[in-house]
Scaffold this motif. Structure first.
Motif, mmCIF file in Angstrom:
data_model
loop_
_atom_site.group_PDB
_atom_site.id
_atom_site.type_symbol
_atom_site.label_atom_id
_atom_site.label_comp_id
_atom_site.label_asym_id
_atom_site.label_seq_id
_atom_site.Cartn_x
_atom_site.Cartn_y
_atom_site.Cartn_z
ATOM 1 N N ALA A 96 -3.910 -98.766 25.404
ATOM 2 C CA ALA A 96 -4.815 -98.886 24.498
ATOM 3 C C ALA A 96 -4.555 -98.760 23.185
ATOM 4 C CB ALA A 96 -6.063 -98.889 25.182
ATOM 5 N N ALA A 97 -3.083 -97.960 23.370
ATOM 6 C CA ALA A 97 -2.852 -96.702 22.197
ATOM 7 C C ALA A 97 -1.539 -97.553 21.685
ATOM 8 C CB ALA A 97 -2.170 -95.008 22.455
ATOM 9 N N ILE A 98 -1.096 -98.307 22.375
ATOM 10 C CA ILE A 98 0.101 -99.604 21.824
ATOM 11 C C ILE A 98 -0.500 -100.014 20.558
ATOM 12 C CG2 ILE A 98 1.644 -101.462 22.171
ATOM 13 C CD1 ILE A 98 2.057 -100.693 25.099
ATOM 14 N N LYS A 99 -1.474 -100.414 20.531
ATOM 15 C CA LYS A 99 -2.167 -100.794 19.239
ATOM 16 C C LYS A 99 -3.359 -100.477 18.960
ATOM 17 C CE LYS A 99 -1.367 -105.525 16.948
ATOM 18 N NZ LYS A 99 -1.349 -107.143 16.961
ATOM 19 N N PRO A 100 -3.419 -99.571 18.369
ATOM 20 C CA PRO A 100 -4.418 -98.948 18.090
ATOM 21 C C PRO A 100 -5.883 -99.302 17.522
ATOM 22 C CG PRO A 100 -3.132 -97.026 17.513
ATOM 23 C CD PRO A 100 -2.010 -98.815 17.799
ATOM 24 N N GLN A 101 -5.329 -99.682 16.582
ATOM 25 C CA GLN A 101 -7.163 -100.838 16.158
ATOM 26 C C GLN A 101 -7.746 -101.976 17.058
ATOM 27 O OE1 GLN A 101 -3.945 -101.564 15.367
ATOM 28 N NE2 GLN A 101 -3.210 -103.771 14.394
ATOM 29 N N VAL A 102 -6.665 -101.717 18.246
ATOM 30 C CA VAL A 102 -7.380 -102.925 19.337
ATOM 31 C C VAL A 102 -7.728 -101.964 20.443
ATOM 32 C CG1 VAL A 102 -6.829 -104.600 21.339
ATOM 33 C CG2 VAL A 102 -5.338 -104.999 18.511
ATOM 34 N N GLY A 103 -6.903 -100.793 20.897
ATOM 35 C CA GLY A 103 -7.430 -100.364 22.016
ATOM 36 C C GLY A 103 -9.218 -99.188 21.606
ATOM 37 N N ALA A 104 -8.623 -98.615 20.458
ATOM 38 C CA ALA A 104 -9.986 -97.630 20.152
ATOM 39 C C ALA A 104 -10.794 -97.515 20.950
ATOM 40 C CB ALA A 104 -10.221 -97.909 18.806
ATOM 41 N N GLY A 105 -11.036 -98.417 20.774
ATOM 42 C CA GLY A 105 -12.783 -98.743 21.682
ATOM 43 C C GLY A 105 -13.076 -98.443 23.147
ATOM 44 N N ILE A 106 -11.749 -99.222 23.499
ATOM 45 C CA ILE A 106 -12.439 -98.972 25.178
ATOM 46 C C ILE A 106 -11.346 -97.209 25.333
ATOM 47 C CG2 ILE A 106 -9.409 -99.545 25.295
ATOM 48 C CD1 ILE A 106 -11.681 -101.017 28.260
ATOM 49 N N ALA A 107 -10.622 -96.686 24.741
ATOM 50 C CA ALA A 107 -9.616 -95.456 24.771
ATOM 51 C C ALA A 107 -11.493 -94.246 24.798
ATOM 52 C CB ALA A 107 -8.703 -95.407 24.324
ATOM 53 N N ILE A 108 -12.110 -94.858 23.578
ATOM 54 C CA ILE A 108 -13.393 -93.566 24.148
ATOM 55 C C ILE A 108 -14.405 -94.379 24.764
ATOM 56 C CG2 ILE A 108 -15.169 -93.674 21.988
ATOM 57 C CD1 ILE A 108 -14.225 -94.253 19.520
ATOM 58 N N TYR A 109 -14.830 -95.043 25.376
ATOM 59 C CA TYR A 109 -15.120 -95.575 26.901
ATOM 60 C C TYR A 109 -14.119 -94.990 27.576
ATOM 61 C CZ TYR A 109 -16.860 -98.278 30.187
ATOM 62 O OH TYR A 109 -17.429 -98.144 31.815
ATOM 63 N N TRP A 110 -13.448 -94.681 27.954
ATOM 64 C CA TRP A 110 -12.461 -94.699 28.994
ATOM 65 C C TRP A 110 -13.028 -92.786 28.578
ATOM 66 C CZ3 TRP A 110 -11.898 -95.414 33.196
ATOM 67 C CH2 TRP A 110 -11.142 -97.171 33.564
ATOM 68 N N PHE A 111 -12.786 -91.970 27.798
ATOM 69 C CA PHE A 111 -12.564 -90.436 27.800
ATOM 70 C C PHE A 111 -14.482 -90.176 27.952
ATOM 71 C CE2 PHE A 111 -14.705 -86.875 25.034
ATOM 72 C CZ PHE A 111 -13.711 -85.760 25.632
ATOM 73 N N VAL A 112 -15.157 -91.630 27.413
ATOM 74 C CA VAL A 112 -16.259 -90.547 28.467
ATOM 75 C C VAL A 112 -17.433 -91.364 29.064
ATOM 76 C CG1 VAL A 112 -19.574 -92.071 28.166
ATOM 77 C CG2 VAL A 112 -17.707 -91.775 25.776
#
Length: 232
Positions: A96-112
C-alpha cells in the motif's frame, strides 16, 4: 538506483522499494523487460479481480476498463499497491505504501483491524516492517514525499480535492464497520489532492460484485475519454 543514484527528480514519485522489485527486469534488454512488466501487470490486475469476484462479466469489464488499459499501456504500478486488498498484513502495508495516494485508505483500514484483533502489539508488529522501510528510504534519499508537492498542478491531475474528502471518510467508515477492505480502496484518491485517471481503478474494484453498476461506470469513463479525444 543500481549505481547509487536517487530515483527522485526523474519523474518517479513513489516509494523506492517499488522500484527494487523490478530491478531484474531493468537488467534485461528494454523490449524484453517492458514485455515482462506488461505480463506481470496483467497478471496482477487479473489476480485482484479474481480474488474479489467470480463473475466473468465483472472481470472482463474491469480488465478492459479505461484505468486498467491506460495503466498497462503507460507501465504504471497502481496494481502493485492494489494488491494490498488481497494480501495479509504486514505485506499489505508495504504494498500500500508504494503508492500512497492509492494505498492510504487500505493502510488506515489495516491499522484499525490490527488494533481490534491484537491491540497495540499486533498493530506494532504489522506496521513495523513498513515503518523501517520508510525510515531507511529517508536516510537514503531524503524526505522524498516532499516531491509530491509538484503533482497538484500537473495537467493529468483528476482530483477535485477537497470536495471528495467527505466521500472518502464515509467509505473508510463503511469499510471498518463492515470489516471489508474493499470500500477503503478508493479512499486514498478521494482524500488526495492529486491522482491520475489510472487510479480510478481503485473505484472500480468496489463495483466488481455489481456487474450492472460496473458496466455503467465502464461505459461512462470510455465515453468520456472518447469525447476528450474528439473535442480537445
Amino acid at each position: 538506483m543500481l549505481y547509487g543514484g536517487s530515483p527522485y527528480g526523474t519523474g518517479y514519485y513513489n516509494a523506492p522499494w517499488g522500484l527494487v522489485l523490478f530491478i531484474p527486469l531493468a537488467l534485461l534488454p528494454y523490449q524484453i523487460g517492458r514485455f515482462l512488466f506488461f505480463v506481470l501487470s496483467v497478471a496482477g490486475f487479473a489476480y485482484i479481480a479474481r480474488r474479489l469476484t467470480d463473475t466473468p462479466l465483472s472481470m472482463l469489464l474491469f480488465m478492459t476498463s479505461v484505468p486498467v488499459v491506460f495503466c498497462l499501456d503507460l507501465g504504471n504500478i497502481d496494481w502493485l499497491s492494489m494488491l494490498a486488498l488481497v494480501t495479509p498484513a504486514p505485506f499489505a502495508l508495504m504494498l500500500a505504501a508504494i503508492k500512497p495516494q492509492v494505498g492510504a485508505g487500505i493502510a488506515i483500514y489495516w491499522f484499525v483491524v490490527s488494533w481490534r484483533q491484537g491491540g497495540v502489539r499486533l498493530a506494532v508488529r504489522n506496521f513495523l516492517p513498513v515503518s523501517l522501510l520508510l525510515i531507511a528510504s529517508f536516510f537514503l534519499y531524503g524526505f522524498w514525499p516532499l516531491s509530491f508537492a509538484t503533482l497538484n498542478s500537473m495537467r493529468w491531475n483528476f482530483s477535485i480535492f477537497p470536495y471528495t474528502i467527505p466521500v472518502g471518510i464515509f467509505l473508510l467508515w463503511r469499510s471498518i464497520v463492515r470489516q471489508d477492505p474493499r470500500p477503503s480502496m478508493p479512499v486514498g484518491i478521494l482524500i488526495s489532492p492529486y491522482f491520475t485517471i489510472i487510479s480510478l481503478s481503485t473505484l472500480l474494484v468496489g463495483l466488481l460484485e455489481h456487474p450492472k453498476l460496473l458496466a455503467v461506470a465502464w461505459l461512462v469513463v470510455w465515453l468520456g475519454v472518447v469525447a476528450l479525444a474528439v473535442f480537445k
